[in-house]
Design an enzyme around this catalytic site. Structure first.
Site, mmCIF file in Angstrom:
data_model
loop_
_atom_site.group_PDB
_atom_site.id
_atom_site.type_symbol
_atom_site.label_atom_id
_atom_site.label_comp_id
_atom_site.label_asym_id
_atom_site.label_seq_id
_atom_site.Cartn_x
_atom_site.Cartn_y
_atom_site.Cartn_z
ATOM 1 N N GLU A 191 0.823 -1.212 0.000
ATOM 2 C CA GLU A 191 0.000 0.000 0.000
ATOM 3 C C GLU A 191 0.859 1.265 0.000
ATOM 4 O OE1 GLU A 191 -2.935 -0.110 3.132
ATOM 5 O OE2 GLU A 191 -4.150 -1.567 2.035
ATOM 6 N N GLU A 246 -6.070 -7.385 -1.239
ATOM 7 C CA GLU A 246 -6.436 -7.293 0.180
ATOM 8 C C GLU A 246 -7.765 -6.570 0.312
ATOM 9 O OE1 GLU A 246 -3.397 -5.795 3.037
ATOM 10 O OE2 GLU A 246 -5.027 -4.601 3.895
HETATM 11 C C1 IDC Z 1 -3.362 -3.990 10.257
HETATM 12 C C2 IDC Z 1 -3.632 -5.174 11.157
HETATM 13 C C3 IDC Z 1 -3.328 -4.803 12.584
HETATM 14 C C4 IDC Z 1 -1.912 -4.250 12.675
HETATM 15 C C5 IDC Z 1 -1.727 -3.092 11.689
HETATM 16 C C6 IDC Z 1 -0.313 -2.538 11.655
HETATM 17 O O1 IDC Z 1 -4.959 -5.623 10.975
HETATM 18 O O2 IDC Z 1 -3.470 -5.937 13.403
HETATM 19 O O3 IDC Z 1 -1.681 -3.791 13.985
HETATM 20 O O4 IDC Z 1 -2.043 -3.541 10.389
HETATM 21 O O5 IDC Z 1 0.581 -3.480 11.201
HETATM 22 C C7 IDC Z 1 -4.209 -2.229 5.573
HETATM 23 C C8 IDC Z 1 -2.870 -2.853 5.656
HETATM 24 C C9 IDC Z 1 -2.825 -3.886 6.756
HETATM 25 C C10 IDC Z 1 -3.627 -3.436 7.957
HETATM 26 C C11 IDC Z 1 -5.090 -3.349 7.547
HETATM 27 C C12 IDC Z 1 -6.030 -2.961 8.692
HETATM 28 O O6 IDC Z 1 -2.450 -3.420 4.423
HETATM 29 O O7 IDC Z 1 -1.472 -4.080 7.110
HETATM 30 O O8 IDC Z 1 -3.508 -4.434 8.942
HETATM 31 N N1 IDC Z 1 -5.205 -2.404 6.462
HETATM 32 O O9 IDC Z 1 -5.699 -1.696 9.188
HETATM 33 N N2 IDC Z 1 -4.620 -1.386 4.657
HETATM 34 C C13 IDC Z 1 -5.868 -0.973 4.967
HETATM 35 C C14 IDC Z 1 -6.262 -1.617 6.118
#
Ligand code: IDC
Length: 488
Positions: free
Chosen positions: A317, A409
């Site tokens: 991302e 994702e």
């Molecule tokens: C989130 C995880 C969470 C973690 C965070 C930081 O769900 O447990 O603490 O990352 O690492 C994304 C990202 C993805 C995120 C997810 C939700 O690719 O890494 O995971 N998210 O926030 N993009 C949009 C949402």
């Protein structure tokens, strides 16, 4: 300070209402807003505000004001127009999201440079909920892997779903007579026009799940977990999310590379495709990790070159960075992959957290007019069903006519990865992706205590992967969508 600010806002709001007829019918407290931090890192954080209209009539505009302590500023916003005066940041509609129907909500996001949380947040003069009230930096978001002390879910299947034993023994329901695996049926994939095609040139859609950070939840990615995905879920695809920062590749390149390779093998042994995700997130400029990406992809592409199940996702991302910079990164990493694995498909992340630019006020037009100079590539689109709705769906529908898209994702919940499952929006999204034959992977196959987890806390340590006993609400919804027959 807070009191006088509210007074100023209240009078500004009164002026604004003169030209907005729909406002007159509303009680003053009709709008409610909530502020949440959706991501944070050492020098800043990402926030979201959701504005709800609990009344039965629509409102025609809105205005949110945030006050930040000295030293913290809003760097950028999406789905809103940003203005600032001193430490007060004002967000008004982006143009298309001014009207909020009765019972509906709208939202926008922003990035703060600095760690101070808002000391005040109002929507049309009413206080928002969700403020921490603290200006102290929060620690960077990081999951705590489930421990054996976590409550263990019941292993017994629910009354409404087939038991693990029954489902894992039944043949995979495919549209072909082979009764074989997705990999055996489809072989080496390639991009054909705006679609994903199998070796025979047929347009196909892959449906599967994404791991959480593989370094955090090793007990969730065991042989029996992958067995359940292949035989109980009928998953076509397993995304291997290898974080780059947050203790991932940057900290342990050798260990992480070998974990990725071993999961590629485990997916291959079960006939599933493996999506190797270079999970960069913060910093959002992929060029920060360019040298690491070249080193990593040279190794995994060489090692897996003869396999047919590998797809490369080079930048999870990108955020806060231009499309030109992302394209430049892609045009340096793709040749490294191609030199080692000439026929592997490469997926390129897009601007604004792989939103095709929408979350940073842009659109897919910037890609269409200036595509990555390489063949056999696709573009990533990510959504979180409770945060990203019609305007994002409209963009995907439009972009899919010109660009090969892959939803590498998505979540059923808000972009924070937590909160309630939005079943209606998730189903609307997945119906759209099915119709357009866009492949997808759900975030996330892990048992952390958060709304986007597929597994209940403790399920990984307990090995409860098949059936629905170990699944969260999100997990049950996603399993029911993924295990239906493929059209291969
Ligand atoms: C989130 C995880 C969470 C973690 C965070 C930081 O769900 O447990 O603490 O990352 O690492 C994304 C990202 C993805 C995120 C997810 C939700 O690719 O890494 O995971 N998210 O926030 N993009 C949009 C949402």
């Amino acid at each position: 300070m807070k009191r006088s600010l509210k007074l100023i806002l209240a009078s500004a709001f009164a002026v604004a209402t003169v030209s907005t007829v729909a406002f007159f019918a509303l009680p003053a407290s009709a709008e409610a807003a909530s502020f949440t931090v959706t991501n944070s890192w050492s020098s800043g954080y990402q926030g979201e505000v959701t504005i709800s209209n609990p009344s039965s009539s629509s409102i025609s505009t809105w205005k949110v004001e945030l006050t930040l302590p000295a030293g913290s500023t809003v760097g950028q916003a999406w789905n809103a127009t940003l203005a600032s005066a001193g430490q007060t940041f004002t967000f008004t509609p982006a143009g298309w999201n001014a009207t909020i129907a009765g019972g509906a909500s709208a939202g926008f996001g922003f990035v703060v440079n600095g760690t101070g949380r808002p000391t005040s947040c109002t929507v049309n003069g009413q206080a928002c909920t969700g403020l921490t009230g603290s200006t102290a930096p929060s620690s960077p978001a990081s999951p705590s892997p489930a421990t054996s002390a976590s409550p263990k879910p019941s292993a017994s299947p629910s009354a409404t779903s087939p038991s693990a034993t029954t489902t894992s023994a039944s043949p995979r329901p495919t549209a072909t007579s082979a009764g074989s695996t997705p990999l055996a049926i489809n072989g080496q994939l390639k991009v054909c026009g705006t679609n994903l095609c199998n070796a025979a040139g047929k347009k196909i859609q892959l449906r599967g799940v994404s791991s959480h950070g593989i370094h955090w939840f090793p007990s969730c990615y065991t042989g029996s977990a992958l067995d359940a995905l292949a035989t109980d879920w009928n998953a076509d695809l397993f995304r291997i999310a290898m974080y780059v920062q947050e203790g991932g590749y940057e900290s342990d390149p050798t260990g992480m590379t070998s974990k990725v390779n071993s999961l590629v093998d485990q997916a291959e042994a079960r006939g599933m495709y493996a999506l190797i995700d270079f999970h960069l997130l913060n910093p959002g400029d992929p060029n920060y990790n360019l040298a690491r990406a070249k080193e990593f992809f040279a190794k995994v592409a060489a090692r897996n070159a003869t396999k047919k199940n590998v797809i490369y996702e080079i930048a999870n991302e990108p955020n806060g960075v231009s499309w030109a910079s992302i394209k430049s990164y892609a045009e340096q990493v793709i040749p490294v992959i191609r030199a080692n694995d000439p026929d592997g498909i490469v997926i390129v992340g897009t601007r604004g957290w792989s939103s095709l630019g929408v979350s940073e006020g842009s659109s897919s037009a910037e890609i269409v007019s200036n595509p990555v100079n390489a063949s056999n590539i696709m573009y990533a689109f990510h959504f979180y069903a409770a945060s990203h709705k019609d305007n994002y769906r409209a963009e995907v529908s439009k972009a899919a006519a010109s660009l090969p898209l892959f939803v590498t994702e998505f979540g059923t919940v808000s972009a924070s990865g937590d909160g309630a499952v939005d079943t209606a929006s998730t189903n609307t999204w997945l119906d759209l992706l099915d119709r357009l034959k866009i492949s997808y992977a759900n975030w996330n196959f892990a048992d952390k205590s958060e709304g986007s987890s597929i597994l209940k806390p403790g399920a990984c340590a307990a090995g409860t992967f098949s059936g629905t006993g170990g699944l969260t609400e999100s997990g049950q919804l996603i399993r029911s969508r993924i295990r239906t027959a493929d059209d291969f």
